[in-house]
Motif scaffolding. Sequence first.
Motif, mmCIF file in Angstrom:
data_model
loop_
_atom_site.group_PDB
_atom_site.id
_atom_site.type_symbol
_atom_site.label_atom_id
_atom_site.label_comp_id
_atom_site.label_asym_id
_atom_site.label_seq_id
_atom_site.Cartn_x
_atom_site.Cartn_y
_atom_site.Cartn_z
ATOM 1 N N LYS A 163 -16.264 -3.040 7.278
ATOM 2 C CA LYS A 163 -16.703 -1.715 6.815
ATOM 3 C C LYS A 163 -15.628 -1.382 5.992
ATOM 4 C CE LYS A 163 -20.428 -2.077 9.358
ATOM 5 N NZ LYS A 163 -21.617 -2.409 8.569
ATOM 6 N N VAL A 164 -15.789 -1.054 4.890
ATOM 7 C CA VAL A 164 -14.413 -0.510 3.819
ATOM 8 C C VAL A 164 -14.852 0.708 3.611
ATOM 9 C CG1 VAL A 164 -13.107 -1.192 1.572
ATOM 10 C CG2 VAL A 164 -14.724 -3.191 2.843
ATOM 11 N N THR A 165 -14.085 1.474 4.505
ATOM 12 C CA THR A 165 -14.292 3.090 4.249
ATOM 13 C C THR A 165 -13.044 3.755 3.705
ATOM 14 O OG1 THR A 165 -12.757 3.378 6.389
ATOM 15 C CG2 THR A 165 -15.494 2.833 6.668
ATOM 16 N N ASP A 168 -7.383 3.783 1.636
ATOM 17 C CA ASP A 168 -6.172 4.704 1.334
ATOM 18 C C ASP A 168 -5.155 3.993 1.724
ATOM 19 O OD1 ASP A 168 -7.443 6.937 0.514
ATOM 20 O OD2 ASP A 168 -7.619 7.982 2.412
ATOM 21 N N ALA A 169 -5.233 3.245 2.799
ATOM 22 C CA ALA A 169 -4.175 2.291 3.243
ATOM 23 C C ALA A 169 -3.881 1.039 2.423
ATOM 24 C CB ALA A 169 -4.399 1.825 4.558
ATOM 25 N N ALA A 170 -4.945 0.642 1.381
ATOM 26 C CA ALA A 170 -4.879 -0.478 0.737
ATOM 27 C C ALA A 170 -4.017 -0.328 -0.630
ATOM 28 C CB ALA A 170 -6.520 -0.999 0.273
ATOM 29 N N THR A 171 -2.860 -0.242 -0.645
ATOM 30 C CA THR A 171 -2.047 0.411 -1.596
ATOM 31 C C THR A 171 -1.856 -0.955 -2.724
ATOM 32 O OG1 THR A 171 -0.167 -0.269 -0.378
ATOM 33 C CG2 THR A 171 -0.844 1.924 -0.206
ATOM 34 N N TYR A 191 -15.516 5.622 -3.890
ATOM 35 C CA TYR A 191 -14.198 5.887 -3.447
ATOM 36 C C TYR A 191 -13.342 4.688 -3.898
ATOM 37 C CZ TYR A 191 -10.542 8.134 -0.688
ATOM 38 O OH TYR A 191 -9.424 8.867 -0.180
ATOM 39 N N ALA A 192 -13.737 3.468 -3.805
ATOM 40 C CA ALA A 192 -13.018 2.287 -4.202
ATOM 41 C C ALA A 192 -12.877 2.602 -5.799
ATOM 42 C CB ALA A 192 -13.838 1.096 -3.981
ATOM 43 N N SER A 193 -13.756 2.791 -6.747
ATOM 44 C CA SER A 193 -13.671 3.263 -7.889
ATOM 45 C C SER A 193 -12.379 4.062 -8.350
ATOM 46 C CB SER A 193 -14.831 3.707 -8.478
ATOM 47 O OG SER A 193 -16.074 2.495 -8.330
ATOM 48 N N GLY A 194 -12.528 5.235 -7.632
ATOM 49 C CA GLY A 194 -11.514 6.196 -7.638
ATOM 50 C C GLY A 194 -10.129 5.761 -7.373
ATOM 51 N N LYS A 195 -10.157 4.680 -6.287
ATOM 52 C CA LYS A 195 -8.786 4.273 -6.296
ATOM 53 C C LYS A 195 -8.405 2.902 -7.365
ATOM 54 C CE LYS A 195 -7.301 6.191 -2.450
ATOM 55 N NZ LYS A 195 -5.863 6.868 -2.297
ATOM 56 N N GLY A 196 -9.292 2.796 -8.030
ATOM 57 C CA GLY A 196 -8.872 1.561 -9.080
ATOM 58 C C GLY A 196 -9.353 0.113 -8.595
#
Length: 527
Positions: free
Chosen positions: A55-57, A62-65, A84-89
């Motif tokens: 589960k990629v929450t 947030d921890a996947a820098t 959320y992944a999109s927002g993180k790029g």
Amino acid sequence: MSKPKVLISDKMDPNAARIFEERGCEVDVKPGMTPDELKGVIGDYHGLAIRSSTKVTPDILDAATNLKVIGRAGIGVDNVDVPYASGKGVVVMNTPFGNSITTAEHAIAMMMALARQIPDANTRTKAGEWPKKDFMGVEVTAKTLGLIGAGNIGSIVASRAQGLRMKVIAYDPFLTEDRAIELGIEKVDLDTLLSRADFVTLHTPLTDETRNILSRERLENAKPGIRIVNCARGGLIDEVALKDCLESGQVAGAALDVFAEEPATDNPLFDAPNFICTPHLGASTTEAQVNVALQVAEQMADYLVNGGVTNALNMPSLSAEEAPKLRPYMALAEKLGSLVGQLAHGSLTKISIEREGAAAELNGKPITGAVLAGFMRRYSDTVNMVNAPYLAKERGLDVSEIRHDREGAFNTLIRVTVETSSGPRSVAGTLFGTQSPRLVEIFGIGIEAELDGDMLYVVNDDKPGFIGRIGTMLGGHGINIGTFNLGRRDAGGEAVLLLSLDEHPGAEIMTEAEKLEGVKTVKALRF
């Protein structure tokens, strides 16, 4: 240059790890980790390959820098927070075609089992009965099959059904008449499909528009005795209404491989008559599991090593073959977006990206993404091609793409225009030697310049002595000028000066530059 690191966090065909390694990635295989364990290590990886268990929450993301891409070996990405992944790029990929045949075959198998009541007949025969008179099936030959969704899997089901001599009709808002003719099926609206079909199979994703697409009202108004098969997504059918219709005989039978809530260990449909089910087996064949594992490894490795984007849910596709050709254009586009983003002021509500000449023949989506990434850096220091469109949308920015067939003064050209409170502001650039990005126009003034490093942008009156004054001022502060780039509207009018500097000018230098005779505007830029 160090190799990209990939984590495989679910059980997957071992050949996937081999493909990652052969294509230049380091790979660790660690299935079965707890969320806390995954959170503790994910910061070390550039890629995450998963199936349905991980589960990629938001906490994980947030921890996947260092994470650049998530690859799902399969179609559904319910276990990934894609927005959320999109927002993180982070690019999110799936493998929509690796299990298409397997899922289509399962739908056909379920339809046949439903037509001949095979599961119940099997159970009672094994119990020592010989209930031949209790099982009167129906043929599928000459019956009408209604497809809800005629995409990749639906079209395969149509082909198989035609081999069984069934007539196939389909409801799909995106199905063109030409494509329907090519498939040999008839395109109809949903109500018509339900009024004519003897069997219905569903092949559509679960969205707000498709949730409970087979509602109580539609089930009750469908052709009496209809039989329904769903091997697509849970939630497409009102399960309580389906049970009622099975008990009343309005629906003669139903076969479900998917449920609204899974695992479906307790569902009201389980004791409904003429109902058969399987535990989400649509993709469960040896061939399919191998195919999706190999496919996701190939896609992720192409992205991490070559920049190719395939089957991404939040980024336009970019093949590994396209990537080298597009890379200099994307570099140019990002620099133009950055330039106009740093120079345009006020409320910016609209941006247009125009391509002409050779640029017009290319895949425009990556170019637009690169422009937005450069432009949106004024809002975020973590922006990239993936999350830039989402940031733009959040801020209500109207983005338009324009492709021109014409070829002007340059063999290839990209123009970026923003609407400001003072009117449109436009910059344009080209490639020299097919690789080197160059600015060729800024706010209507022709100028040739490389956009790189620290630069100083000056608008001034075109009067003798100005270049000497600004050069002397910068020299007095020990700042070396790399290049001088000049342009003007007309002699004695407004001029533009772009200087590349060996270091960033501080506030004191900017204040002094603003006071120089003839200066209208001065701005420090960084690329």
